[in-house]
Design a protein around this motif. Structure first.
Motif, PDB file in Angstrom:
ATOM      1  N   PRO A   1       0.798  -1.243   0.000  1.00  0.00           N
ATOM      2  CA  PRO A   1       0.000   0.000   0.000  1.00  0.00           C
ATOM      3  C   PRO A   1       0.820   1.277   0.000  1.00  0.00           C
ATOM      4  O   PRO A   1       0.335   2.327  -0.428  1.00  0.00           O
ATOM      5  CB  PRO A   1      -0.828  -0.127   1.289  1.00  0.00           C
ATOM      6  CG  PRO A   1      -0.062  -1.075   2.160  1.00  0.00           C
ATOM      7  CD  PRO A   1       0.573  -2.043   1.217  1.00  0.00           C
ATOM      8  N   ASP A   2       2.063   1.236   0.476  1.00  0.00           N
ATOM      9  CA  ASP A   2       2.882   2.447   0.538  1.00  0.00           C
ATOM     10  C   ASP A   2       3.856   2.564  -0.629  1.00  0.00           C
ATOM     11  O   ASP A   2       4.680   3.484  -0.677  1.00  0.00           O
ATOM     12  CB  ASP A   2       3.678   2.479   1.853  1.00  0.00           C
ATOM     13  CG  ASP A   2       2.769   2.525   3.074  1.00  0.00           C
ATOM     14  OD1 ASP A   2       1.720   3.199   3.004  1.00  0.00           O
ATOM     15  OD2 ASP A   2       3.105   1.881   4.084  1.00  0.00           O
ATOM     16  N   ALA A   3       3.784   1.650  -1.561  1.00  0.00           N
ATOM     17  CA  ALA A   3       4.728   1.630  -2.682  1.00  0.00           C
ATOM     18  C   ALA A   3       4.396   2.695  -3.720  1.00  0.00           C
ATOM     19  O   ALA A   3       3.255   3.144  -3.845  1.00  0.00           O
ATOM     20  CB  ALA A   3       4.726   0.255  -3.341  1.00  0.00           C
ATOM     21  N   VAL A   4       5.406   3.102  -4.452  1.00  0.00           N
ATOM     22  CA  VAL A   4       5.231   3.986  -5.606  1.00  0.00           C
ATOM     23  C   VAL A   4       4.684   3.146  -6.755  1.00  0.00           C
ATOM     24  O   VAL A   4       5.178   2.045  -7.008  1.00  0.00           O
ATOM     25  CB  VAL A   4       6.579   4.623  -6.004  1.00  0.00           C
ATOM     26  CG1 VAL A   4       6.462   5.354  -7.336  1.00  0.00           C
ATOM     27  CG2 VAL A   4       7.064   5.559  -4.906  1.00  0.00           C
TER      28      VAL A   4
ATOM     29  N   SER B   1      12.902  -3.210  -5.847  1.00  0.00           N
ATOM     30  CA  SER B   1      12.027  -4.297  -5.397  1.00  0.00           C
ATOM     31  C   SER B   1      11.518  -4.021  -3.986  1.00  0.00           C
ATOM     32  O   SER B   1      12.293  -3.682  -3.083  1.00  0.00           O
ATOM     33  CB  SER B   1      12.792  -5.620  -5.421  1.00  0.00           C
ATOM     34  OG  SER B   1      12.001  -6.672  -4.920  1.00  0.00           O
ATOM     35  N   GLY B   2      10.212  -4.147  -3.805  1.00  0.00           N
ATOM     36  CA  GLY B   2       9.602  -3.900  -2.511  1.00  0.00           C
ATOM     37  C   GLY B   2       9.200  -2.460  -2.285  1.00  0.00           C
ATOM     38  O   GLY B   2       8.445  -2.157  -1.358  1.00  0.00           O
ATOM     39  N   GLU B   3       9.696  -1.564  -3.163  1.00  0.00           N
ATOM     40  CA  GLU B   3       9.381  -0.141  -3.022  1.00  0.00           C
ATOM     41  C   GLU B   3       8.427   0.358  -4.094  1.00  0.00           C
ATOM     42  O   GLU B   3       7.895   1.461  -3.982  1.00  0.00           O
ATOM     43  CB  GLU B   3      10.671   0.692  -3.076  1.00  0.00           C
ATOM     44  CG  GLU B   3      11.648   0.401  -1.970  1.00  0.00           C
ATOM     45  CD  GLU B   3      12.896   1.249  -2.075  1.00  0.00           C
ATOM     46  OE1 GLU B   3      12.962   2.305  -1.421  1.00  0.00           O
ATOM     47  OE2 GLU B   3      13.806   0.854  -2.853  1.00  0.00           O
ATOM     48  N   ILE B   4       8.245  -0.446  -5.137  1.00  0.00           N
ATOM     49  CA  ILE B   4       7.358  -0.032  -6.224  1.00  0.00           C
ATOM     50  C   ILE B   4       6.345  -1.122  -6.555  1.00  0.00           C
ATOM     51  O   ILE B   4       6.583  -2.306  -6.311  1.00  0.00           O
ATOM     52  CB  ILE B   4       8.145   0.317  -7.513  1.00  0.00           C
ATOM     53  CG1 ILE B   4       8.837  -0.937  -8.089  1.00  0.00           C
ATOM     54  CG2 ILE B   4       9.137   1.436  -7.249  1.00  0.00           C
ATOM     55  CD1 ILE B   4       9.475  -0.702  -9.456  1.00  0.00           C
ATOM     56  N   THR B   5       5.232  -0.675  -7.088  1.00  0.00           N
ATOM     57  CA  THR B   5       4.261  -1.570  -7.712  1.00  0.00           C
ATOM     58  C   THR B   5       4.339  -1.293  -9.204  1.00  0.00           C
ATOM     59  O   THR B   5       4.134  -0.155  -9.640  1.00  0.00           O
ATOM     60  CB  THR B   5       2.838  -1.307  -7.193  1.00  0.00           C
ATOM     61  OG1 THR B   5       2.771  -1.678  -5.810  1.00  0.00           O
ATOM     62  CG2 THR B   5       1.807  -2.122  -7.974  1.00  0.00           C
TER      63      THR B   5
ATOM     64  N   LYS C   1      13.137   9.917  -7.315  1.00  0.00           N
ATOM     65  CA  LYS C   1      12.540  11.055  -6.622  1.00  0.00           C
ATOM     66  C   LYS C   1      11.241  10.658  -5.930  1.00  0.00           C
ATOM     67  O   LYS C   1      10.999  11.033  -4.785  1.00  0.00           O
ATOM     68  CB  LYS C   1      12.280  12.192  -7.610  1.00  0.00           C
ATOM     69  CG  LYS C   1      11.689  13.433  -6.989  1.00  0.00           C
ATOM     70  CD  LYS C   1      11.481  14.520  -8.026  1.00  0.00           C
ATOM     71  CE  LYS C   1      10.856  15.763  -7.399  1.00  0.00           C
ATOM     72  NZ  LYS C   1      10.651  16.838  -8.427  1.00  0.00           N
ATOM     73  N   ALA C   2      10.429   9.864  -6.635  1.00  0.00           N
ATOM     74  CA  ALA C   2       9.146   9.446  -6.067  1.00  0.00           C
ATOM     75  C   ALA C   2       9.345   8.525  -4.864  1.00  0.00           C
ATOM     76  O   ALA C   2       8.634   8.614  -3.877  1.00  0.00           O
ATOM     77  CB  ALA C   2       8.318   8.744  -7.145  1.00  0.00           C
ATOM     78  N   VAL C   3      10.322   7.642  -4.946  1.00  0.00           N
ATOM     79  CA  VAL C   3      10.587   6.702  -3.859  1.00  0.00           C
ATOM     80  C   VAL C   3      11.099   7.424  -2.622  1.00  0.00           C
ATOM     81  O   VAL C   3      10.759   7.059  -1.482  1.00  0.00           O
ATOM     82  CB  VAL C   3      11.599   5.623  -4.303  1.00  0.00           C
ATOM     83  CG1 VAL C   3      12.104   4.817  -3.113  1.00  0.00           C
ATOM     84  CG2 VAL C   3      10.961   4.698  -5.333  1.00  0.00           C
ATOM     85  N   GLU C   4      11.864   8.465  -2.827  1.00  0.00           N
ATOM     86  CA  GLU C   4      12.459   9.188  -1.708  1.00  0.00           C
ATOM     87  C   GLU C   4      11.476  10.114  -0.996  1.00  0.00           C
ATOM     88  O   GLU C   4      11.722  10.534   0.128  1.00  0.00           O
ATOM     89  CB  GLU C   4      13.660  10.000  -2.197  1.00  0.00           C
ATOM     90  CG  GLU C   4      14.850   9.139  -2.603  1.00  0.00           C
ATOM     91  CD  GLU C   4      15.990   9.952  -3.142  1.00  0.00           C
ATOM     92  OE1 GLU C   4      15.794  11.162  -3.400  1.00  0.00           O
ATOM     93  OE2 GLU C   4      17.095   9.385  -3.317  1.00  0.00           O
ATOM     94  N   GLN C   5      10.382  10.450  -1.649  1.00  0.00           N
ATOM     95  CA  GLN C   5       9.422  11.383  -1.059  1.00  0.00           C
ATOM     96  C   GLN C   5       8.675  10.739   0.122  1.00  0.00           C
ATOM     97  O   GLN C   5       8.450   9.557   0.138  1.00  0.00           O
ATOM     98  CB  GLN C   5       8.436  11.853  -2.122  1.00  0.00           C
ATOM     99  CG  GLN C   5       9.048  12.826  -3.106  1.00  0.00           C
ATOM    100  CD  GLN C   5       8.069  13.295  -4.167  1.00  0.00           C
ATOM    101  OE1 GLN C   5       6.973  12.729  -4.341  1.00  0.00           O
ATOM    102  NE2 GLN C   5       8.427  14.345  -4.889  1.00  0.00           N
TER     103      GLN C   5
END
Length: 217
Positions: free
Chosen positions: A57-60, A88-92, A213-217
């Motif tokens: 749910p919190d992934a980009v 991996s694990g940070e994005i959908t 940038k999106a992952v770091e926000q």
């Protein structure tokens, strides 16, 4: 220099040039501003969209509208795979169909992938189509037998595959993705969206920069 070595070097060089040309073409294609007709909701992701990686749910959320026959999409394929591994694990990561009319086999490839998806083999077909793109792309006639052969190699239930290919609902599913893309302003492939916003590709690394940038926000 021995002739076999020269031939090998020329082949490798040609492949590199083709990849660079494909990516350069993609980088030159800016997505249009998203269109938002009155009363119509823009959809980058739907409940039936094909998800390669689910980061939770919190992934980009990264959405790619692609054409399996598109050389630029083929050139971006290894870049995308590297990014999927890195984040991996940070994005959908979501894939949506956008077959272009100028590519004879693009719709057939999308149908084959959707038929595979009905057997929970979407990603397997996704990989095989990019790995074999040079064999069936840029043809003057459709080659559905090639995609059927790939389906057989993957061990799909061929009766179910054939039924899916001929089922109008399968084509409707492909066209629904394309229609969403058109409403979003997609004009070329690949076109990427990160958390619903289009990514403008102007230089090398723009996709990764936008994703980082999106992952770091």
């Amino acid at each position: 220099m021995k002739t076999p070595v020269k031939v090998a070097l020329i082949t490798v060089a040609a492949a590199i040039v083709l990849a660079i040309v494909g990516v350069a073409y993609a980088l030159s294609q800016r997505p249009a501003e998203p269109l938002s007709p009155e009363g119509e909701k823009r959809q980058t992701v739907r409940t039936d969209s094909h998800v390669l990686d689910d980061g939770g749910p919190d992934a980009v959320t990264v959405v790619e509208f692609l054409d399996f026959e598109c050389e630029a999409c083929g050139a971006f394929y290894p870049i995308v795979e590297d990014l999927r591994e890195k984040y991996s694990g940070e994005i959908t990561y979501v894939v949506r169909y956008f077959p272009l009319p100028g590519h004879i086999n693009s719709t057939q490839a999308a149908l084959a992938t959707e038929a595979a998806a009905q057997q929970d083999r979407f990603e397997d077909m996704y990989h095989r189509l990019f790995e074999t793109q040079a064999q069936w792309g840029e043809k003057s006639e459709e080659t559905p037998e090639v995609f059927r052969g790939i389906a057989a190699e993957l061990g799909l239930d061929m009766a179910a595959y054939d039924a899916a290919i001929t089922d109008p609902a399968t084509l409707d599913r492909v066209q629904a993705d394309r229609s969403d893309g058109e409403r979003l302003g997609v004009r070329s492939t690949p076109s990427f969206f990160i958390d619903g916003k289009p990514v403008v590709l102007e230089a090398w690394g723009d996709l990764e920069a936008a994703l980082e940038k999106a992952v770091e926000q």
